[in-house]
Design a protein around this motif. Structure first.
Motif, PDB file in Angstrom:
ATOM      1  N   LEU A 207      -0.792 -12.825   6.130  1.00  0.00           N
ATOM      2  CA  LEU A 207       0.177 -12.519   4.980  1.00  0.00           C
ATOM      3  C   LEU A 207      -0.222 -12.139   3.883  1.00  0.00           C
ATOM      4  CD1 LEU A 207       2.052 -16.174   5.527  1.00  0.00           C
ATOM      5  CD2 LEU A 207       2.633 -13.969   6.473  1.00  0.00           C
ATOM      6  N   THR A 208      -1.595 -11.916   3.875  1.00  0.00           N
ATOM      7  CA  THR A 208      -2.198 -11.320   2.444  1.00  0.00           C
ATOM      8  C   THR A 208      -2.597  -9.625   2.936  1.00  0.00           C
ATOM      9  OG1 THR A 208      -4.471 -12.285   3.057  1.00  0.00           O
ATOM     10  CG2 THR A 208      -3.067 -13.310   1.782  1.00  0.00           C
ATOM     11  N   ASP A 209      -2.327  -9.214   3.850  1.00  0.00           N
ATOM     12  CA  ASP A 209      -2.623  -7.886   4.493  1.00  0.00           C
ATOM     13  C   ASP A 209      -1.036  -7.095   4.494  1.00  0.00           C
ATOM     14  OD1 ASP A 209      -2.454  -5.700   6.446  1.00  0.00           O
ATOM     15  OD2 ASP A 209      -4.662  -5.963   5.987  1.00  0.00           O
ATOM     16  N   PRO A 210      -0.673  -6.481   3.542  1.00  0.00           N
ATOM     17  CA  PRO A 210       0.463  -5.955   3.462  1.00  0.00           C
ATOM     18  C   PRO A 210       1.097  -5.261   4.957  1.00  0.00           C
ATOM     19  CG  PRO A 210      -0.713  -5.161   1.581  1.00  0.00           C
ATOM     20  CD  PRO A 210      -1.720  -5.822   2.559  1.00  0.00           C
ATOM     21  N   LYS A 215       4.430  -6.117   9.855  1.00  0.00           N
ATOM     22  CA  LYS A 215       4.419  -6.253  11.276  1.00  0.00           C
ATOM     23  C   LYS A 215       5.068  -7.527  11.698  1.00  0.00           C
ATOM     24  CE  LYS A 215       0.939  -3.152  12.956  1.00  0.00           C
ATOM     25  NZ  LYS A 215      -0.178  -2.910  13.776  1.00  0.00           N
ATOM     26  N   PHE A 216       4.587  -8.537  11.100  1.00  0.00           N
ATOM     27  CA  PHE A 216       4.718  -9.965  11.084  1.00  0.00           C
ATOM     28  C   PHE A 216       6.494 -10.038  10.887  1.00  0.00           C
ATOM     29  CE2 PHE A 216       5.363 -14.582  10.484  1.00  0.00           C
ATOM     30  CZ  PHE A 216       5.033 -15.097  11.715  1.00  0.00           C
ATOM     31  N   ASP A 217       6.784  -9.702   9.663  1.00  0.00           N
ATOM     32  CA  ASP A 217       8.150  -9.779   9.307  1.00  0.00           C
ATOM     33  C   ASP A 217       9.221  -9.147  10.286  1.00  0.00           C
ATOM     34  OD1 ASP A 217       7.459 -11.536   7.197  1.00  0.00           O
ATOM     35  OD2 ASP A 217       7.556  -9.795   5.720  1.00  0.00           O
ATOM     36  N   ALA A 218       8.728  -7.977  10.606  1.00  0.00           N
ATOM     37  CA  ALA A 218       9.367  -7.358  11.814  1.00  0.00           C
ATOM     38  C   ALA A 218       9.482  -7.873  13.144  1.00  0.00           C
ATOM     39  CB  ALA A 218       9.057  -5.864  11.898  1.00  0.00           C
ATOM     40  N   GLY A 219       9.096  -9.023  13.161  1.00  0.00           N
ATOM     41  CA  GLY A 219       9.022  -9.770  14.508  1.00  0.00           C
ATOM     42  C   GLY A 219       7.777  -9.715  15.602  1.00  0.00           C
ATOM     43  N   GLN A 228       0.381  -6.880  21.292  1.00  0.00           N
ATOM     44  CA  GLN A 228      -0.489  -5.702  21.140  1.00  0.00           C
ATOM     45  C   GLN A 228      -0.520  -4.709  22.205  1.00  0.00           C
ATOM     46  OE1 GLN A 228      -1.632  -5.114  17.902  1.00  0.00           O
ATOM     47  NE2 GLN A 228      -0.723  -6.806  17.528  1.00  0.00           N
ATOM     48  N   GLN A 229      -0.180  -3.342  21.844  1.00  0.00           N
ATOM     49  CA  GLN A 229      -0.317  -2.441  23.358  1.00  0.00           C
ATOM     50  C   GLN A 229      -1.734  -2.072  23.621  1.00  0.00           C
ATOM     51  OE1 GLN A 229       2.059   0.833  22.206  1.00  0.00           O
ATOM     52  NE2 GLN A 229       3.777  -0.300  22.219  1.00  0.00           N
ATOM     53  N   GLY A 230      -2.003  -1.915  24.800  1.00  0.00           N
ATOM     54  CA  GLY A 230      -3.427  -1.619  25.037  1.00  0.00           C
ATOM     55  C   GLY A 230      -4.195  -2.706  25.578  1.00  0.00           C
TER      56      GLY A 230
END
Length: 262
Positions: A207-210, A215-219, A228-230
């Motif tokens: 939450l402190t890394d923009p 990504k988290f806010d986008a689900g 995560q891919q890969g």
């Protein structure tokens, strides 16, 4: 334009002149409110639409349209409870109002009411099938519901989704101090505290890394290996990672912790 035609026929017509002044005032207020919205000045827009309702209290459609735009402003301004209330008033009059449904859905998401948001987006989609914004909003709400059933970093820290970075850091420091394993005596208590401490530290990291917060806010959980891919998860953390870690190190006070585990 119709009132102007009336005045062309009779410049001294009192009712036409009075109505002309009122319509002109209304038009100016609405244009001004919309300009405020374009500029992101949502409080000013709300005040202006309040004035619209006072200028024309006798025509219901003006009140409904004004409330619809106030609903939009409150949602955009992240005033979720107020937005839900006003949007609901609009939807009681117009159950298929797509704009109010979209704005209430976004307000529901701010309040972590994911199922309600999904329902609003589905109703909006049924009445506007080709709206890309609705489709994207529905997909995001569905991801957020799924995400909430796993690990919710906002809930871990006890902060709102629109919390500022400083609020997040403050909540993190309080919880990190409370759940640090050195505060506990038995092995069982320490293991429970370890898990809580790792979750708290992970929540703060995301939450402190923009970028990770976006990504988290986008689900998407940037610390979840499955999302995560890969295959590999470069953000994975375990307890050993946090050994010797000082949660108050970045701008914090004179707090240090020692770890003594066999």
């Amino acid at each position: 334009s119709e009132v102007r035609e009336c005045l062309k026929l009779d410049q001294d017509h009192k009712q036409c002149f009075s109505l002309y002044k009122q319509v002109k005032k209304l038009n100016k207020q609405i244009e001004s409110a919309e300009e405020f919205i374009r500029e992101g000045r949502y409080e000013d827009a709300i005040n202006k639409y309040d004035s619209v309702m006072k200028t024309e209290p006798e025509v219901p459609i003006y009140a409904t349209r004004a409330k619809e735009r106030i609903c939009h402003c409150l949602s955009k301004n992240q005033q979720a409870p107020e937005a839900i209330k006003v949007c609901t008033e609009v939807l009681q009059l117009e159950p298929t109002n797509v704009n109010a449904l979209k704005d209430r859905a976004e307000a529901y998401l701010l309040e972590d009411l994911y199922e309600e948001a999904i329902k609003d987006y589905e109703t909006a989609q049924a009445n506007s099938e080709n709206d890309q914004q609705i489709r994207e909003g529905l997909e995001r709400a569905q991801r957020m519901l799924k995400q909430s059933q796993k690990r919710d970093y906002y809930k871990i820290l006890g902060v709102k989704r629109n919390a500022r970075k400083q609020e997040i850091i403050k909540a993190y420091r309080k919880l990190a101090s409370q759940w640090h394993p050195d505060n506990f005596q038995t092995e069982e208590e320490k293991k429970k505290a370890e898990k809580k401490f790792i979750d708290i530290a992970a929540a703060k990291e995301v939450l402190t890394d923009p970028e990770m917060r976006r990504k988290f806010d986008a689900g998407e959980d940037p610390l979840d290996a499955e999302s995560q891919q890969g295959g590999g998860n470069p953000f994975h953390r375990n307890w050993n990672t946090w050994q010797g870690f000082n949660p108050f190190g970045s701008g914090g006070g004179p707090f240090t912790f020692k770890f003594h585990f066999s």
